[in-house]
Design an enzyme around this catalytic site. Structure first.
Site, PDB file in Angstrom:
ATOM      1  CB  SER A 142     -13.338  50.357  26.082  1.00 43.48           C
ATOM      2  OG  SER A 142     -14.519  49.783  26.624  1.00 43.48           O
ATOM      3  CE1 TYR A 155     -15.106  49.788  21.182  1.00 46.02           C
ATOM      4  CE2 TYR A 155     -15.439  48.573  23.221  1.00 46.02           C
ATOM      5  CZ  TYR A 155     -15.243  49.772  22.557  1.00 46.02           C
ATOM      6  OH  TYR A 155     -15.185  50.946  23.264  1.00 46.02           O
TER       7      TYR A 155
END
Length: 264
Positions: A142, A155
């Site tokens: 990401s 995350y």
């Protein structure tokens, strides 16, 4: 290189995973597809793979059930006859402030986004070493591999860890002809962002230089390059597919007009 190559794409029931599975099939690969909660979506991906004239195998994978879940990669490789490419795409996240984060939430995100790819990568690499003709591993991280986000502590920790894990894997597996790279998407129109199949060009994103979200197929194209023969001298790299989002740090900060960014 074998006449027919085989890939496993985790979390391929929708979004980036589905787009990647179809793209690899278009390039002539048989594809193993994993799913967690959307069996129908996975079967839909398999239909698209078969429409390209390639074989598809489908299996459920729950990356909170480790270490056993990683064995699904080997099971799919057995069904396809070999394994040349692993795309660690399955992921999850949170929108919970750090001070409110429960341990169970932390553990689930770290398992799915970091421990899971670690173990799936081991399973794939060991098979590739036995086959003796190299391979490709692509870890989908990401932009939050590189930059933080409020409300996404586990995350960001997992994706940052996966980015460095990618580099270690690249160093250790190079002698076996296995390349390992990361792809770091920005905002992509997928179920995870509530935008599957939306027209990305109809969205306004002033904070992104290209002024729109990305399409899952745009990410899949980069993954496919890294999974293919033309990327044979690329390893240990992280490829941002983000419309320029990561370039906006100081620019975005200097243009904020309120405290809304503090709210997950």
């Amino acid at each position: 290189m074998p006449e027919t190559r085989a890939a496993v794409v985790t979390g391929a029931d929708s979004g980036i995973g589905r787009a990647t599975a179809v793209r690899l099939a278009e390039l002539g690969m048989d594809v193993g597809i994993t799913w967690h909660s959307d069996h129908r979506g996975a079967e839909g991906t398999a239909e698209e793979v078969r429409a390209q004239g390639r074989r598809a195998a489908v299996a459920r994978m729950d990356l909170t059930d480790l270490p056993g879940a990683a064995g699904v990669v080997g099971d799919l490789a057995d069904r396809l006859g070999r394994l040349d490419v692993l795309v660690n795409n399955a992921g999850t996240g949170t929108a919970t402030p750090y001070l409110d984060m429960a341990y169970d939430q932390l553990r689930d995100v770290l398992d799915v986004d970091l421990a899971g790819p670690f173990l799936c990568g081991q399973e794939a690499a060991r098979r590739m070493v036995r086959q003796g003709d190299g391979g490709r591993i692509v870890n989908v991280t990401s932009v939050h591999e590189h930059q933080p986000r409020v409300g996404a502590a586990p995350y960001c920790a997992a994706k940052g860890g996966l980015g460095l894990l990618t580099k270690v894997m690249a160093l250790e597996l190079a002698e076996h002809g296995i390349t390992v790279n990361a792809v770091a998407p920005g905002e992509i129109a997928t179920p995870m962002t509530g935008q599957e199949d939306d027209d990305v060009r109809a969205k306004d994103r002033p904070g992104v230089p290209l002024n729109r979200p990305g399409d899952a197929r745009e990410v899949a194209a980069v993954i496919a390059f890294l999974a293919g023969p033309e990327s044979s001298y690329v390893t240990g790299a992280s490829w941002a597919v983000d419309g320029g989002m990561l370039q906006m740090g100081p620019m975005a900060g200097s243009h904020l007009t309120g405290d809304e960014w503090r709210i997950p």
